[in-house]
Design a protein around this motif. Structure first.
Motif, PDB file in Angstrom:
ATOM      1  N   THR A 197       0.790  -1.235   0.000  1.00  0.00           N
ATOM      2  CA  THR A 197       0.000   0.000   0.000  1.00  0.00           C
ATOM      3  C   THR A 197       0.817   1.278   0.000  1.00  0.00           C
ATOM      4  OG1 THR A 197      -0.088   0.181   2.411  1.00  0.00           O
ATOM      5  CG2 THR A 197      -1.785  -1.194   1.337  1.00  0.00           C
ATOM      6  N   GLY A 198       2.066   1.198   0.447  1.00  0.00           N
ATOM      7  CA  GLY A 198       2.868   2.399   0.618  1.00  0.00           C
ATOM      8  C   GLY A 198       2.626   3.088   1.943  1.00  0.00           C
TER       9      GLY A 198
ATOM     10  N   VAL B 251      -1.206  -1.069 -15.176  1.00  0.00           N
ATOM     11  CA  VAL B 251      -0.495  -0.307 -14.149  1.00  0.00           C
ATOM     12  C   VAL B 251      -1.069  -0.659 -12.790  1.00  0.00           C
ATOM     13  CG1 VAL B 251       0.005   2.008 -13.263  1.00  0.00           C
ATOM     14  CG2 VAL B 251       0.061   1.566 -15.732  1.00  0.00           C
ATOM     15  N   TYR B 252      -0.172  -1.002 -11.874  1.00  0.00           N
ATOM     16  CA  TYR B 252      -0.560  -1.289 -10.499  1.00  0.00           C
ATOM     17  C   TYR B 252      -0.286  -0.040  -9.678  1.00  0.00           C
ATOM     18  CZ  TYR B 252      -0.620  -3.356  -5.870  1.00  0.00           C
ATOM     19  OH  TYR B 252      -0.914  -3.641  -4.556  1.00  0.00           O
ATOM     20  N   GLY B 253      -1.323   0.493  -9.042  1.00  0.00           N
ATOM     21  CA  GLY B 253      -1.151   1.679  -8.207  1.00  0.00           C
ATOM     22  C   GLY B 253      -1.293   2.951  -9.005  1.00  0.00           C
ATOM     23  N   VAL B 254      -0.501   3.949  -8.632  1.00  0.00           N
ATOM     24  CA  VAL B 254      -0.581   5.279  -9.219  1.00  0.00           C
ATOM     25  C   VAL B 254      -0.069   5.260 -10.657  1.00  0.00           C
ATOM     26  CG1 VAL B 254       0.239   7.666  -8.983  1.00  0.00           C
ATOM     27  CG2 VAL B 254      -0.260   6.309  -6.944  1.00  0.00           C
TER      28      VAL B 254
ATOM     29  N   ALA C 196      -8.232   1.941  -1.698  1.00  0.00           N
ATOM     30  CA  ALA C 196      -9.095   1.472  -2.790  1.00  0.00           C
ATOM     31  C   ALA C 196      -8.315   1.079  -4.034  1.00  0.00           C
ATOM     32  CB  ALA C 196     -10.128   2.539  -3.130  1.00  0.00           C
ATOM     33  N   PHE C 197      -7.156   1.713  -4.286  1.00  0.00           N
ATOM     34  CA  PHE C 197      -6.429   1.408  -5.520  1.00  0.00           C
ATOM     35  C   PHE C 197      -6.016  -0.056  -5.602  1.00  0.00           C
ATOM     36  CE2 PHE C 197      -2.538   2.247  -3.045  1.00  0.00           C
ATOM     37  CZ  PHE C 197      -1.711   1.239  -3.494  1.00  0.00           C
ATOM     38  N   LEU C 198      -5.884  -0.730  -4.462  1.00  0.00           N
ATOM     39  CA  LEU C 198      -5.491  -2.140  -4.481  1.00  0.00           C
ATOM     40  C   LEU C 198      -6.511  -3.002  -5.225  1.00  0.00           C
ATOM     41  CD1 LEU C 198      -4.135  -2.916  -0.914  1.00  0.00           C
ATOM     42  CD2 LEU C 198      -2.866  -2.894  -3.041  1.00  0.00           C
ATOM     43  N   PHE C 199      -7.765  -2.604  -5.176  1.00  0.00           N
ATOM     44  CA  PHE C 199      -8.838  -3.433  -5.732  1.00  0.00           C
ATOM     45  C   PHE C 199      -9.506  -2.813  -6.952  1.00  0.00           C
ATOM     46  CE2 PHE C 199      -8.613  -3.764  -1.079  1.00  0.00           C
ATOM     47  CZ  PHE C 199      -8.042  -5.019  -1.005  1.00  0.00           C
TER      48      PHE C 199
ATOM     49  N   LEU D 160       3.751  -5.805 -18.241  1.00  0.00           N
ATOM     50  CA  LEU D 160       2.672  -6.181 -17.316  1.00  0.00           C
ATOM     51  C   LEU D 160       3.289  -6.911 -16.138  1.00  0.00           C
ATOM     52  CD1 LEU D 160      -0.401  -6.679 -16.701  1.00  0.00           C
ATOM     53  CD2 LEU D 160      -0.072  -8.897 -17.747  1.00  0.00           C
ATOM     54  N   PRO D 161       3.096  -6.508 -14.936  1.00  0.00           N
ATOM     55  CA  PRO D 161       2.517  -5.246 -14.504  1.00  0.00           C
ATOM     56  C   PRO D 161       3.534  -4.123 -14.601  1.00  0.00           C
ATOM     57  CG  PRO D 161       3.211  -6.488 -12.597  1.00  0.00           C
ATOM     58  CD  PRO D 161       3.484  -7.352 -13.806  1.00  0.00           C
ATOM     59  N   VAL D 162       3.035  -2.902 -14.514  1.00  0.00           N
ATOM     60  CA  VAL D 162       3.872  -1.701 -14.492  1.00  0.00           C
ATOM     61  C   VAL D 162       3.649  -1.039 -13.133  1.00  0.00           C
ATOM     62  CG1 VAL D 162       4.286   0.566 -15.538  1.00  0.00           C
ATOM     63  CG2 VAL D 162       3.642  -1.397 -16.981  1.00  0.00           C
ATOM     64  N   VAL D 163       4.748  -0.731 -12.445  1.00  0.00           N
ATOM     65  CA  VAL D 163       4.667  -0.105 -11.122  1.00  0.00           C
ATOM     66  C   VAL D 163       5.536   1.140 -11.132  1.00  0.00           C
ATOM     67  CG1 VAL D 163       5.102  -0.397  -8.653  1.00  0.00           C
ATOM     68  CG2 VAL D 163       4.349  -2.350 -10.026  1.00  0.00           C
ATOM     69  N   LYS D 164       4.953   2.271 -10.744  1.00  0.00           N
ATOM     70  CA  LYS D 164       5.710   3.515 -10.647  1.00  0.00           C
ATOM     71  C   LYS D 164       6.703   3.418  -9.499  1.00  0.00           C
ATOM     72  CE  LYS D 164       5.078   8.352  -9.461  1.00  0.00           C
ATOM     73  NZ  LYS D 164       4.106   9.382  -9.096  1.00  0.00           N
TER      74      LYS D 164
END
Length: 166
Positions: A30-31, A135-138, A55-58, A160-164
């Motif tokens: 979650t950060g 994209v996962y997350g932001v 909420a971004f997790l789901f 896939l996946p892409v994480v900032k």
């Protein structure tokens, strides 16, 4: 710090390590720290006030099932009563049942993002296509660094996946 490490530090056992693993998992997913930081976290830990995940997790259906399973494991690890936490062997079983990619990860920079839908990442292996649904997350912006796995996309390689990255 596990609740028993706060309340009865002389009776801390290996289950405190399981609690810590759950807290670290939550933070990595979650950060956020699960109970906050510093002395403000102590009452929440002692009262076992488990956090609601962001909420971004789901929000992305591609990642939601895995995120839900990982959050559930983290919550089980952070159970207040040490006897109710999973053992290390039980965690190995839980993790072995998860479905996730073991593909090699690469670092890159978002090169462009078109029509608020897709873009390209520049990496040492070339140009890689990505879609916002991957994209996962932001959502990263042009010029920001990302971590991703690369697959054959039938034309251009696909991320896939892409994480900032921070």
């Amino acid at each position: 710090m596990a609740p028993e490490a706060i309340e009865t530090p002389r009776s801390v056992g290996t289950s405190a390590d399981i609690w810590s693993l759950g807290a670290m998992m939550y933070h990595l997913l979650t950060g956020d720290y699960p109970f906050g930081q510093g002395l403000n976290a102590v009452p929440k830990i002692i009262n076992a006030v488990l956090p609601q995940p962001p909420a971004f997790l789901f929000s992305n259906p591609q990642f939601s099932p895995l995120a839900a399973e990982l959050i559930q494991i983290a919550r089980e690890c952070m159970t207040k009563n040490p006897r109710n936490r999973p053992t290390a062997d039980q965690l190995v079983d839980k993790f072995s049942n998860l479905c996730y990619s073991v593909a090699v990860r690469a670092r890159g920079t978002v090169e462009d993002f078109l029509f608020n839908a897709y873009g390209y990442i520049s990496s040492e292996n070339g140009r890689v296509f990505f879609h916002k649904e991957c994209v996962y997350g932001v959502m990263p912006k042009v010029g920001e660094n990302v971590l991703f796995s690369c697959y054959n996309g039938g034309g251009a390689p696909r991320a896939l996946p892409v994480v900032k990255l921070r």
